[in-house]
Motif scaffolding. Structure first.
Motif, PDB file in Angstrom:
ATOM      1  N   GLU A 175       0.816  -1.216   0.000  1.00 26.82           N
ATOM      2  CA  GLU A 175       0.000   0.000   0.000  1.00 26.82           C
ATOM      3  C   GLU A 175       0.850   1.267   0.000  1.00 26.82           C
ATOM      4  N   GLU A 178       1.734   1.417  -3.824  1.00 26.35           N
ATOM      5  CA  GLU A 178       0.644   1.403  -4.795  1.00 26.35           C
ATOM      6  C   GLU A 178      -0.609   2.143  -4.340  1.00 26.35           C
ATOM      7  N   LYS A 180      -3.983   2.581  -1.432  1.00 25.48           N
ATOM      8  CA  LYS A 180      -5.020   1.686  -0.924  1.00 25.48           C
ATOM      9  C   LYS A 180      -5.968   1.271  -2.053  1.00 25.48           C
ATOM     10  N   ASN A 181      -6.444   0.040  -1.960  1.00 21.67           N
ATOM     11  CA  ASN A 181      -7.522  -0.408  -2.848  1.00 21.67           C
ATOM     12  C   ASN A 181      -8.327  -1.467  -2.104  1.00 21.67           C
ATOM     13  N   LYS A 182      -9.542  -1.683  -2.565  1.00 26.56           N
ATOM     14  CA  LYS A 182     -10.462  -2.540  -1.800  1.00 26.56           C
ATOM     15  C   LYS A 182     -10.018  -3.993  -1.768  1.00 26.56           C
ATOM     16  N   ASP A 183      -9.335  -4.472  -2.806  1.00 27.33           N
ATOM     17  CA  ASP A 183      -8.897  -5.864  -2.798  1.00 27.33           C
ATOM     18  C   ASP A 183      -7.869  -6.121  -1.697  1.00 27.33           C
ATOM     19  N   SER A 185      -7.441  -4.187   0.951  1.00 23.52           N
ATOM     20  CA  SER A 185      -8.117  -3.979   2.239  1.00 23.52           C
ATOM     21  C   SER A 185      -8.919  -5.213   2.634  1.00 23.52           C
ATOM     22  N   LEU A 208     -10.139   2.674   4.385  1.00 30.44           N
ATOM     23  CA  LEU A 208     -10.441   2.520   2.960  1.00 30.44           C
ATOM     24  C   LEU A 208     -11.513   3.506   2.534  1.00 30.44           C
ATOM     25  N   SER A 211     -10.134   6.943   2.202  1.00 29.50           N
ATOM     26  CA  SER A 211      -9.266   7.136   1.032  1.00 29.50           C
ATOM     27  C   SER A 211     -10.062   7.137  -0.272  1.00 29.50           C
ATOM     28  N   ASN A 212     -11.311   6.602  -0.237  1.00 34.33           N
ATOM     29  CA  ASN A 212     -12.166   6.546  -1.426  1.00 34.33           C
ATOM     30  C   ASN A 212     -13.573   7.010  -1.061  1.00 34.33           C
ATOM     31  N   ASP A 215     -16.487   6.153  -3.444  1.00 30.46           N
ATOM     32  CA  ASP A 215     -16.560   4.787  -3.969  1.00 30.46           C
ATOM     33  C   ASP A 215     -17.622   3.991  -3.213  1.00 30.46           C
ATOM     34  N   ALA A 218     -16.501   0.627  -1.406  1.00 26.72           N
ATOM     35  CA  ALA A 218     -15.868   0.695  -0.084  1.00 26.72           C
ATOM     36  C   ALA A 218     -16.930   0.643   1.008  1.00 26.72           C
TER      37      ALA A 218
END
Length: 576
Positions: A175, A178, A180-183, A185, A208, A211-212, A215, A218
């Motif tokens: 992280e 790259e 944070k992303n849901k996968d 997390s 998460l 950060s989004n 989205d 999330a």
């Protein structure tokens, strides 16, 4: 020169790669000639592999390794290929570990070869030597910190050896580079929940979301987490927040639908299902899956079928001419007991896709269930114009033929199927030709032929031609002595004719040994005992037959008539 690999089938479904020649450190071999031979064999193996000649490639790689075992490219590739040879000796734990040892030198000397590292690590994981996978991944990532794709793989390896803290640290390293992303997390939350770290899981999902903030997925993940925790109020809050962000999002609607299902709110459940089915986010295949699951649960719970009818109409209005929708319509109608409606729906699907074997099978099944034997026969003949009927379809055709009122047509159809199965079973078959067939066909073939002769026996008995009927039953048992249906029918009809009751009893008893808890077979046995004067034992069996029939919803009047006759005989015998 880049690494060259080729996917092949094998016990591990991994990729076999040919390492990069020219990356070897100085090694000693027996002679310079040996080194030259080994490289020649290795090159030839690479050529054969590129041509998909895997057996020849294997032999060349084996020669290369045996000629110069210090040649790491050959050792790695030969060791790898040994893992895919379907040979019991090579697949013992000892030999598999030996194959890995051959590969290890190359992997350790070439940590930048990520392909080799990942494949080697995968195999060590399959063999449950996961610490070795961790060592290799950490070694490669330490040298190439920009190759972040290794970190989630490393996290999985750590989790396999129950090192949750190290797994999370690997994902956090990912992280930092790259983002944070849901996968990621989700993977972290799964690990934390396995470690019973509920607080950490909530903190992660909140991080998460922060950060989004726009989205909806999330928020869905947050709701899913709270559902696992059991905080249903927070589940609804999270899903409602997701709905505000994406009012038409199908995944949000399905999440809310699941929430209302759990809460027992059928009105809101149906509303969400309705909106999900209208969502443009889902393709037809997705909608069929969603609706199919909903309808199955509704039927299992014996719920109000009008709810399912309404939702199904939504899909039908959207896709009025899709065969898959018509197929589901047929299945749903059949599940509700409307087999005529099911047949009509699948016939529309057949008009659009006449070569679809599954559709024809459904139609014949519905015809038979409705006892529309003439239509079953006609539909089978229509199906033959579009496809080669499989055995299951022939079974349905034969079953319908044996039940036709026109017994001659039924006999003709069965004779046709016998002849199609083997010309030696044609109209002029003899005991010798039948014996020849019996010795040459598969067990499945024996079952099929035996069932056809049983049907012929039923047809002749229905016609009143007992001798021919009994002859056909004998032939049926010649092909398959343990055909339970033939044993039952033959035994019952013998008892009805008051002929050879001891033989009938033995056959009926055998059918009960072959098939347990069959009301029809129990009724037959009870009736034979009655005919033999064994009234008390007959009463026990007919009572059991009635119990099983009642459990299975089989309201057979003949069982009741037999019970009355047997009970009367018992009472009269007790008076004497």
């Amino acid at each position: 020169m880049k690494n060259k690999g080729i996917l092949i089938a094998g016990i591990f479904l991994a990729a076999v790669c040919v390492p990069n020649i020219g990356m070897q450190p100085p090694v000693s071999a027996s002679t310079q000639a040996d080194r030259g031979k080994a490289r020649y064999y290795f090159t030839q193996g690479s050529v054969e592999m590129a041509s998909q000649n895997m057996a020849e490639a294997y032999e060349y790689f084996k020669k290369a390794y045996e000629t110069d075992s210090a040649f790491m490219d050959a050792a790695f590739t030969y060791g790898n290929q040994r893992l895919f040879v379907r040979n019991d000796t090579l697949q013992t734990d000892r030999e598999i570990l030996r194959s890995l040892k051959m590969m290890q030198g190359y992997v350790d000397s070439n940590p930048r070869d990520l392909y080799a590292a990942q494949m080697y690590g995968y195999v060590t994981t399959v063999l449950d030597t996961i610490e070795e996978a961790v060592r290799v991944y950490e070694n490669s990532y330490g040298i190439m910190p920009a190759e972040t794709q290794l970190l989630p793989i490393l996290a999985d390896a750590y989790m396999r050896i129950m090192k949750g803290k190290e797994a999370i640290e690997s994902l956090e390293r990912y992280e930092k580079i790259e983002g944070k992303n849901k996968d990621v997390s989700l993977k972290k939350i799964t690990i934390m929940m396995a470690m019973k770290d509920t607080i950490g899981s909530v903190q992660e999902v909140n991080s998460l979301v922060a950060s989004n903030p726009r989205d909806p997925y999330a928020r869905i993940l947050k709701g899913n987490l709270y559902e696992v925790i059991g905080d249903m109020d927070s589940v609804l809050t999270a899903y409602k927040e997701a709905e505000k962000l994406a009012p038409d999002n199908g995944a949000v609607k399905m999440s809310l639908a699941q929430y209302y299902r759990e809460m027992g709110d059928s009105v809101m459940l149906d509303n969400m299902m309705y909106e999900a089915l209208l969502s443009e986010e889902f393709e037809l295949e997705d909608k069929l899956g969603i609706l199919g699951d909903y309808l199955q649960k509704l039927l299992d719970a014996k719920g109000d079928k009008t709810r399912g009818d309404h939702l199904f109409s939504v899909l039908q209005e959207q896709y009025p001419h899709e065969p898959e929708v018509l197929e589901m319509s047929a299945r749903y109608a059949g599940a509700k007991g409307d087999f005529a409606g099911a047949a009509e729906a699948i016939e529309y699907a057949i008009d659009m896709d006449p070569t679809n074997e599954r559709f024809w099978m459904m139609l014949l099944s519905y015809d038979l269930t409705e006892r529309n034997y003439e239509k079953t026969v006609a539909d089978y003949k229509n199906a033959k114009d579009h496809l080669v009927p499989p055995m299951q379809m022939k079974n349905l055709y034969a079953a319908a033929a044996s039940m036709l009122e026109d017994t001659q047509e039924g006999e003709n159809i069965i004779r046709e199927l016998l002849s199609d199965t083997d010309t030696r079973l044609g109209p002029y078959s003899t005991p010798e030709s039948r014996d020849s067939v019996r010795r040459s066909i598969s067990y499945e073939g024996l079952e099929w032929v035996s069932s056809l002769y049983c049907m012929l026996g039923d047809i002749y008995y229905k016609r009143g031609d007992l001798e021919k009927g009994f002859d056909e039953y004998e032939i049926s048992l010649f092909f398959l002595p343990d055909n339970a249906l033939t044993l039952n029918n033959y035994a019952y009809f013998l008892s009805e004719a008051d002929r050879d009751l001891e033989k009938a009893q033995k056959m009926s008893r055998r059918s009960l040994d072959l098939v347990e808890n069959n009301a029809t077979y129990l009724d037959t046995y009870a009736w034979i005992l009655y005919k033999m004067g064994e009234y008390r034992e007959a009463l026990d069996y007919i009572k059991l037959a009635l119990e099983i029939a009642e459990e299975q919803g089989d309201d057979n009047e003949e069982y009741k008539l037999h019970y009355e006759a047997i009970e009367k005989a018992v009472k009269e015998s007790e008076k004497e």
